[in-house]
Design a protein around this motif. Structure first.
Motif, PDB file in Angstrom:
ATOM      1  N   HIS A 108     -22.923 -43.500  -3.565  1.00  0.00           N
ATOM      2  CA  HIS A 108     -24.188 -43.245  -2.852  1.00  0.00           C
ATOM      3  C   HIS A 108     -24.247 -44.032  -1.548  1.00  0.00           C
ATOM      4  O   HIS A 108     -25.200 -44.755  -1.289  1.00  0.00           O
ATOM      5  CB  HIS A 108     -25.396 -43.581  -3.738  1.00  0.00           C
ATOM      6  CG  HIS A 108     -25.358 -42.917  -5.071  1.00  0.00           C
ATOM      7  ND1 HIS A 108     -25.579 -41.576  -5.235  1.00  0.00           N
ATOM      8  CD2 HIS A 108     -25.077 -43.411  -6.304  1.00  0.00           C
ATOM      9  CE1 HIS A 108     -25.465 -41.259  -6.513  1.00  0.00           C
ATOM     10  NE2 HIS A 108     -25.149 -42.361  -7.187  1.00  0.00           N
ATOM     11  N   SER A 109     -23.199 -43.880  -0.753  1.00  0.00           N
ATOM     12  CA  SER A 109     -23.132 -44.605   0.515  1.00  0.00           C
ATOM     13  C   SER A 109     -22.696 -43.668   1.633  1.00  0.00           C
ATOM     14  O   SER A 109     -22.326 -42.525   1.396  1.00  0.00           O
ATOM     15  CB  SER A 109     -22.162 -45.781   0.406  1.00  0.00           C
ATOM     16  OG  SER A 109     -20.826 -45.317   0.375  1.00  0.00           O
ATOM     17  N   GLU A 110     -22.722 -44.192   2.835  1.00  0.00           N
ATOM     18  CA  GLU A 110     -22.319 -43.424   4.016  1.00  0.00           C
ATOM     19  C   GLU A 110     -20.904 -43.764   4.473  1.00  0.00           C
ATOM     20  O   GLU A 110     -20.296 -43.012   5.214  1.00  0.00           O
ATOM     21  CB  GLU A 110     -23.292 -43.713   5.175  1.00  0.00           C
ATOM     22  CG  GLU A 110     -24.722 -43.357   4.873  1.00  0.00           C
ATOM     23  CD  GLU A 110     -25.068 -41.946   5.283  1.00  0.00           C
ATOM     24  OE1 GLU A 110     -24.448 -41.439   6.222  1.00  0.00           O
ATOM     25  OE2 GLU A 110     -25.963 -41.369   4.649  1.00  0.00           O
ATOM     26  N   ASN A 111     -20.431 -44.952   4.068  1.00  0.00           N
ATOM     27  CA  ASN A 111     -19.130 -45.390   4.570  1.00  0.00           C
ATOM     28  C   ASN A 111     -18.370 -46.171   3.497  1.00  0.00           C
ATOM     29  O   ASN A 111     -18.800 -47.238   3.077  1.00  0.00           O
ATOM     30  CB  ASN A 111     -19.308 -46.261   5.819  1.00  0.00           C
ATOM     31  CG  ASN A 111     -17.985 -46.576   6.490  1.00  0.00           C
ATOM     32  OD1 ASN A 111     -16.919 -46.349   5.938  1.00  0.00           O
ATOM     33  ND2 ASN A 111     -18.060 -47.115   7.679  1.00  0.00           N
ATOM     34  N   GLU A 112     -17.245 -45.625   3.109  1.00  0.00           N
ATOM     35  CA  GLU A 112     -16.373 -46.264   2.119  1.00  0.00           C
ATOM     36  C   GLU A 112     -14.956 -46.423   2.692  1.00  0.00           C
ATOM     37  O   GLU A 112     -13.970 -46.345   1.969  1.00  0.00           O
ATOM     38  CB  GLU A 112     -16.334 -45.434   0.835  1.00  0.00           C
ATOM     39  CG  GLU A 112     -17.646 -45.407   0.092  1.00  0.00           C
ATOM     40  CD  GLU A 112     -18.049 -46.758  -0.493  1.00  0.00           C
ATOM     41  OE1 GLU A 112     -17.149 -47.571  -0.809  1.00  0.00           O
ATOM     42  OE2 GLU A 112     -19.266 -46.982  -0.631  1.00  0.00           O
ATOM     43  N   LEU A 113     -14.879 -46.636   4.005  1.00  0.00           N
ATOM     44  CA  LEU A 113     -13.592 -46.703   4.688  1.00  0.00           C
ATOM     45  C   LEU A 113     -12.663 -47.756   4.085  1.00  0.00           C
ATOM     46  O   LEU A 113     -11.492 -47.481   3.832  1.00  0.00           O
ATOM     47  CB  LEU A 113     -13.791 -46.963   6.180  1.00  0.00           C
ATOM     48  CG  LEU A 113     -12.531 -47.073   7.017  1.00  0.00           C
ATOM     49  CD1 LEU A 113     -11.733 -45.772   6.973  1.00  0.00           C
ATOM     50  CD2 LEU A 113     -12.874 -47.422   8.459  1.00  0.00           C
ATOM     51  N   GLU A 114     -13.174 -48.938   3.841  1.00  0.00           N
ATOM     52  CA  GLU A 114     -12.308 -50.007   3.325  1.00  0.00           C
ATOM     53  C   GLU A 114     -11.704 -49.611   1.977  1.00  0.00           C
ATOM     54  O   GLU A 114     -10.504 -49.791   1.754  1.00  0.00           O
ATOM     55  CB  GLU A 114     -13.095 -51.304   3.178  1.00  0.00           C
ATOM     56  CG  GLU A 114     -12.232 -52.450   2.684  1.00  0.00           C
ATOM     57  CD  GLU A 114     -12.986 -53.763   2.557  1.00  0.00           C
ATOM     58  OE1 GLU A 114     -12.422 -54.681   1.937  1.00  0.00           O
ATOM     59  OE2 GLU A 114     -14.123 -53.865   3.067  1.00  0.00           O
ATOM     60  N   GLN A 115     -12.521 -49.068   1.094  1.00  0.00           N
ATOM     61  CA  GLN A 115     -12.011 -48.672  -0.217  1.00  0.00           C
ATOM     62  C   GLN A 115     -10.957 -47.564  -0.100  1.00  0.00           C
ATOM     63  O   GLN A 115      -9.935 -47.592  -0.776  1.00  0.00           O
ATOM     64  CB  GLN A 115     -13.161 -48.224  -1.126  1.00  0.00           C
ATOM     65  CG  GLN A 115     -12.713 -47.983  -2.523  1.00  0.00           C
ATOM     66  CD  GLN A 115     -13.866 -47.871  -3.503  1.00  0.00           C
ATOM     67  OE1 GLN A 115     -13.651 -48.180  -4.647  1.00  0.00           O
ATOM     68  NE2 GLN A 115     -15.031 -47.433  -3.108  1.00  0.00           N
ATOM     69  N   VAL A 116     -11.212 -46.593   0.774  1.00  0.00           N
ATOM     70  CA  VAL A 116     -10.248 -45.508   0.979  1.00  0.00           C
ATOM     71  C   VAL A 116      -8.919 -46.074   1.466  1.00  0.00           C
ATOM     72  O   VAL A 116      -7.858 -45.717   0.956  1.00  0.00           O
ATOM     73  CB  VAL A 116     -10.788 -44.455   1.973  1.00  0.00           C
ATOM     74  CG1 VAL A 116      -9.708 -43.450   2.339  1.00  0.00           C
ATOM     75  CG2 VAL A 116     -12.003 -43.749   1.400  1.00  0.00           C
ATOM     76  N   GLU A 117      -8.978 -46.961   2.439  1.00  0.00           N
ATOM     77  CA  GLU A 117      -7.752 -47.538   2.989  1.00  0.00           C
ATOM     78  C   GLU A 117      -6.957 -48.298   1.929  1.00  0.00           C
ATOM     79  O   GLU A 117      -5.742 -48.339   1.979  1.00  0.00           O
ATOM     80  CB  GLU A 117      -8.071 -48.465   4.166  1.00  0.00           C
ATOM     81  CG  GLU A 117      -8.548 -47.741   5.410  1.00  0.00           C
ATOM     82  CD  GLU A 117      -7.530 -46.761   5.970  1.00  0.00           C
ATOM     83  OE1 GLU A 117      -6.318 -47.015   5.884  1.00  0.00           O
ATOM     84  OE2 GLU A 117      -7.971 -45.728   6.506  1.00  0.00           O
ATOM     85  N   LYS A 118      -7.653 -48.862   0.967  1.00  0.00           N
ATOM     86  CA  LYS A 118      -6.979 -49.635  -0.071  1.00  0.00           C
ATOM     87  C   LYS A 118      -6.313 -48.764  -1.124  1.00  0.00           C
ATOM     88  O   LYS A 118      -5.342 -49.181  -1.739  1.00  0.00           O
ATOM     89  CB  LYS A 118      -7.972 -50.595  -0.740  1.00  0.00           C
ATOM     90  CG  LYS A 118      -8.387 -51.740   0.159  1.00  0.00           C
ATOM     91  CD  LYS A 118      -9.409 -52.621  -0.535  1.00  0.00           C
ATOM     92  CE  LYS A 118      -9.793 -53.811   0.324  1.00  0.00           C
ATOM     93  NZ  LYS A 118     -10.824 -54.640  -0.328  1.00  0.00           N
ATOM     94  N   VAL A 119      -6.829 -47.554  -1.372  1.00  0.00           N
ATOM     95  CA  VAL A 119      -6.291 -46.749  -2.473  1.00  0.00           C
ATOM     96  C   VAL A 119      -5.548 -45.489  -2.050  1.00  0.00           C
ATOM     97  O   VAL A 119      -4.793 -44.927  -2.837  1.00  0.00           O
ATOM     98  CB  VAL A 119      -7.382 -46.347  -3.494  1.00  0.00           C
ATOM     99  CG1 VAL A 119      -8.084 -47.560  -4.041  1.00  0.00           C
ATOM    100  CG2 VAL A 119      -8.358 -45.370  -2.903  1.00  0.00           C
TER     101      VAL A 119
END
Length: 137
Positions: A108-119
């Protein structure tokens, strides 16, 4: 079950897959493809700026990508993606976008860039397609 035959380290799984493209190479190709889609001239300095690395590091990676047939590049020139670079870059951006949409939806967020980059480097194609199907429902 014989545990010695079932479990590997992350590097071990990569070796089993015969993976020749490193996670760092994927990051560069994804960014090159993203910039290429925006019709931006691709130069070492711009790539270094967008990825927050030193120009010398970007230069070394571009040389690796050239050696692996993903880019054309002459010293101090413009970087262009080969057909192999375009194909892989397209997939990498697709993977990134699917995972970003997925993580934003479940968190439920607008930005999950860090998590995407990690996985993103560790998810297989089949799972990615299933996530894409789930997002369409």
């Amino acid at each position: 079950m014989n545990l010695s035959e079932e479990y590997y380290t992350l590097k071990g799984y990569s070796l089993l897959e015969g993976k020749k493209v490193t996670t760092a190479m994927e990051d560069y190709l994804e960014m090159l493809y993203r910039l290429n889609k925006e019709n931006k001239l691709l130069r070492i300095s711009q790539v270094a700026e967008y990825l927050h690395v030193k120009p010398s590091s970007a230069s070394k990676m571009i040389s690796n990508l050239k050696a692996n047939g993903f880019v054309h590049f002459e010293k101090y020139g413009i970087i262009t993606l080969t057909s192999a670079g375009l194909e892989l870059g397209s997939y990498l951006l697709f993977r990134h976008d699917i995972l970003h949409r997925f993580f934003c939806q479940i968190n439920h967020s607008e930005n999950e860039l860090e998590q995407v980059e990690k996985v993103e480097h560790f998810i297989d194609f089949r799972t990615l397609l299933h996530i894409a199907e789930l997002l369409e429902k």
